[in-house]
Design an enzyme around this catalytic site. Sequence first.
Site, PDB file in Angstrom:
ATOM      1  N   GLY A  55      36.324  37.245  47.430  1.00 55.28           N
ATOM      2  CA  GLY A  55      35.921  35.853  47.245  1.00 55.28           C
ATOM      3  C   GLY A  55      34.471  35.810  46.804  1.00 55.28           C
ATOM      4  O   GLY A  55      33.758  36.803  46.921  1.00 55.28           O
ATOM      5  N   CYS A  82      37.039  43.734  49.727  1.00 52.71           N
ATOM      6  CA  CYS A  82      35.764  43.152  49.304  1.00 52.71           C
ATOM      7  C   CYS A  82      35.289  42.081  50.293  1.00 52.71           C
ATOM      8  O   CYS A  82      34.991  42.397  51.433  1.00 52.71           O
ATOM      9  CB  CYS A  82      35.916  42.619  47.881  1.00 52.71           C
ATOM     10  SG  CYS A  82      34.352  42.583  47.029  1.00 52.71           S
ATOM     11  N   TYR A  83      35.276  40.808  49.907  1.00 51.72           N
ATOM     12  CA  TYR A  83      34.863  39.768  50.866  1.00 51.72           C
ATOM     13  C   TYR A  83      35.715  39.859  52.132  1.00 51.72           C
ATOM     14  O   TYR A  83      35.210  39.706  53.243  1.00 51.72           O
ATOM     15  CB  TYR A  83      35.007  38.372  50.248  1.00 51.72           C
ATOM     16  CG  TYR A  83      34.592  37.266  51.194  1.00 51.72           C
ATOM     17  CD1 TYR A  83      33.253  36.939  51.347  1.00 51.72           C
ATOM     18  CD2 TYR A  83      35.537  36.583  51.958  1.00 51.72           C
ATOM     19  CE1 TYR A  83      32.857  35.946  52.244  1.00 51.72           C
ATOM     20  CE2 TYR A  83      35.157  35.587  52.859  1.00 51.72           C
ATOM     21  CZ  TYR A  83      33.818  35.273  52.996  1.00 51.72           C
ATOM     22  OH  TYR A  83      33.430  34.297  53.884  1.00 51.72           O
ATOM     23  N   HIS A 172      38.044  47.195  44.713  1.00 50.12           N
ATOM     24  CA  HIS A 172      39.296  46.478  44.449  1.00 50.12           C
ATOM     25  C   HIS A 172      40.431  47.454  44.127  1.00 50.12           C
ATOM     26  O   HIS A 172      40.553  47.898  42.988  1.00 50.12           O
ATOM     27  CB  HIS A 172      39.099  45.498  43.287  1.00 50.12           C
ATOM     28  CG  HIS A 172      38.264  44.336  43.678  1.00 50.12           C
ATOM     29  ND1 HIS A 172      38.785  43.208  44.275  1.00 50.12           N
ATOM     30  CD2 HIS A 172      36.926  44.132  43.607  1.00 50.12           C
ATOM     31  CE1 HIS A 172      37.820  42.354  44.539  1.00 50.12           C
ATOM     32  NE2 HIS A 172      36.675  42.890  44.149  1.00 50.12           N
ATOM     33  N   GLU A 174      43.455  46.779  43.768  1.00 46.42           N
ATOM     34  CA  GLU A 174      44.515  46.129  42.983  1.00 46.42           C
ATOM     35  C   GLU A 174      44.314  46.233  41.473  1.00 46.42           C
ATOM     36  O   GLU A 174      45.256  46.047  40.717  1.00 46.42           O
ATOM     37  CB  GLU A 174      44.637  44.651  43.388  1.00 46.42           C
ATOM     38  CG  GLU A 174      43.464  43.749  43.007  1.00 46.42           C
ATOM     39  CD  GLU A 174      42.298  43.778  43.996  1.00 46.42           C
ATOM     40  OE1 GLU A 174      42.208  44.748  44.775  1.00 46.42           O
ATOM     41  OE2 GLU A 174      41.469  42.861  43.975  1.00 46.42           O
ATOM     42  N   ASP A 230      61.860  31.146  31.635  1.00 47.15           N
ATOM     43  CA  ASP A 230      62.131  30.609  32.969  1.00 47.15           C
ATOM     44  C   ASP A 230      63.417  29.784  33.013  1.00 47.15           C
ATOM     45  O   ASP A 230      64.268  30.009  33.878  1.00 47.15           O
ATOM     46  CB  ASP A 230      60.958  29.747  33.461  1.00 47.15           C
ATOM     47  CG  ASP A 230      59.671  30.548  33.508  1.00 47.15           C
ATOM     48  OD1 ASP A 230      59.757  31.790  33.506  1.00 47.15           O
ATOM     49  OD2 ASP A 230      58.590  29.936  33.527  1.00 47.15           O
ATOM     50  N   LYS A 369      56.152  35.948  37.078  1.00 48.22           N
ATOM     51  CA  LYS A 369      56.773  36.012  35.756  1.00 48.22           C
ATOM     52  C   LYS A 369      57.492  37.350  35.508  1.00 48.22           C
ATOM     53  O   LYS A 369      58.619  37.377  35.015  1.00 48.22           O
ATOM     54  CB  LYS A 369      55.693  35.817  34.690  1.00 48.22           C
ATOM     55  CG  LYS A 369      56.234  35.565  33.307  1.00 48.22           C
ATOM     56  CD  LYS A 369      56.662  34.137  33.187  1.00 48.22           C
ATOM     57  CE  LYS A 369      57.122  33.768  31.813  1.00 48.22           C
ATOM     58  NZ  LYS A 369      57.341  32.320  31.705  1.00 48.22           N
TER      59      LYS A 369
END
Length: 513
Positions: A55, A82-83, A172, A174, A230, A369
């Site tokens: 964040g 992180c945060y 991070h 990710e 979709d 998605k």
Amino acid sequence: MSHQTVIVLDFGGQYNQLIARRVRECGVYCEVKPYTTPLEQLKAMKPIGFIFTGGPNSVYDEKAPHVDPAIFELGVPVLGICYGCQLMAHTLGGQVTAAQEDTAREYGKTETYYDTTCKLFKGLPEQGISWMSHGDYMAKVPEGFALTARTDACPNVAIADEKRGFYGVQYHPEVNHTQHGVDMIRNFLYEVCGATGDWTMEDYKNTAIRDIREKVGDGKVLLALSGGVDSSVAAALLAEAVGKQLTCVFVDHGLMRKNEGDEVEAAFARWDINFVRVDAETRFLLKLAGEAEPERKRKIIGEEFIRVFEEEAKKIGRVDYLVQGTIYPDVIESGAGDAAVIKSHHNVGGLPDYVDFKEIIEPLRLLFKDEVRQLGRELGLPEYLVMRQPFPGPGLAIRVIGDLTKEKLDTLRDADAIYREEIAAAGEDKNINQYFAVLTNTRSVGVMGDGRTYDYTLALRAVTTSDFMTADWARIPYDVLDRISTRIVNEVKGINRIVYDITSKPPATIEWE
Ligand code: XMP
């Protein structure tokens, strides 16, 4: 539907959805919840683990987001990123300060050394690049925590209290830049949280079909099919679940790409459903005649779409359920404020709420998605539908600049088809997220054979982007551009000049109108 669940607690970081997608890619279901969600609500979800995101704040800021400290008493493992890591340290009695110049403020790719006896790094290399982005420093880590990774500048880029299942990383995991980052997340899920990997698309499909059947009983279901990914996947799922009780209304507004309407129709031929294709080209073109202003075009198309759909719905009679193709990113509550309206995006899935129905079914509301695409494959939809790039609701109407005629639309359709064919043949479609041709309203002089021409200029657009909010223009090799240009000018009547759009977004937008 019940799956093991991990909660990604959102503190406003930019990679939060990416964290959630990584967890799902590891075969574990997760949901993103704002950090303000009451603890009781989080507990009721029976999570097997929490991930606290990054964040923009510093934990010592007055307005910094916090968590209820009781979250650490639940006996549920926590991974702070992180945060999220600093917040955990701060809440559990550590001390976080702004990094001094000589200590550890770190940004970007950083060589990192890991203690592989820590469960988070089990089976992974002892050294690798991690992606840092923090200006704060944990001056004191809380009691019970060990230091489990370091960099040359910072002794505590990862901390762990393995007894309680609390892990924190300053980098991070990710993002792709962090080597083995996803493996670290997988270790947290499987080694720490006891995940079993019960989130698969096959399982999702079967459960969703069972749930839909239970809910719908012998009721009637209506779905507006746009041909986009979709709505197509939602239609396939409903077709599989309730067959003949489903009516798909496919409004062909005549603003589709070449052969698109037929392709969509063909894809649904294998299911025994009521498929209504409304050929509304004349009607739309009449309404749009003489209109050159992009926002007006959008509004006219949006309204007309609803009118056509309503008329069809009336013919079908009382409908019990209406299906919408809402997907998970639309559902996640984000902290983003009100953004300025640049274009009024009209999504053809957005339907009037006065159609006579009892309830809305949103069978994709839990999926990202890429998961929607996977589900589409699982249901047997052809690859060209499943991998379809985004296509705006108003279709080619906003890719013919200025006023529309059928002739201009046909010219654009032919040129666009060649462009797509060549991009795919060159394998460039894997690198580009959206690409299309635009028929400008500029005409210029050319020479063909021995004669003068005075024809339209076609613009080619291709962008790379992950979220379509910002985008860069794609570096298509010159020889591919050359082939496209030569073919279009030779094969499509009415075009004598091709230009390539080299503007990113911002300052341009992806579409021209
Ligand atoms: P822009 O042009 O705003 O486009 O950079 C961002 C993404 O949105 C798509 N787009 C639309 N989609 N209705 C839609 O459903 C619209 O009116 C519309 N306008 C743009 C565009 O294709 C790109 O993917």
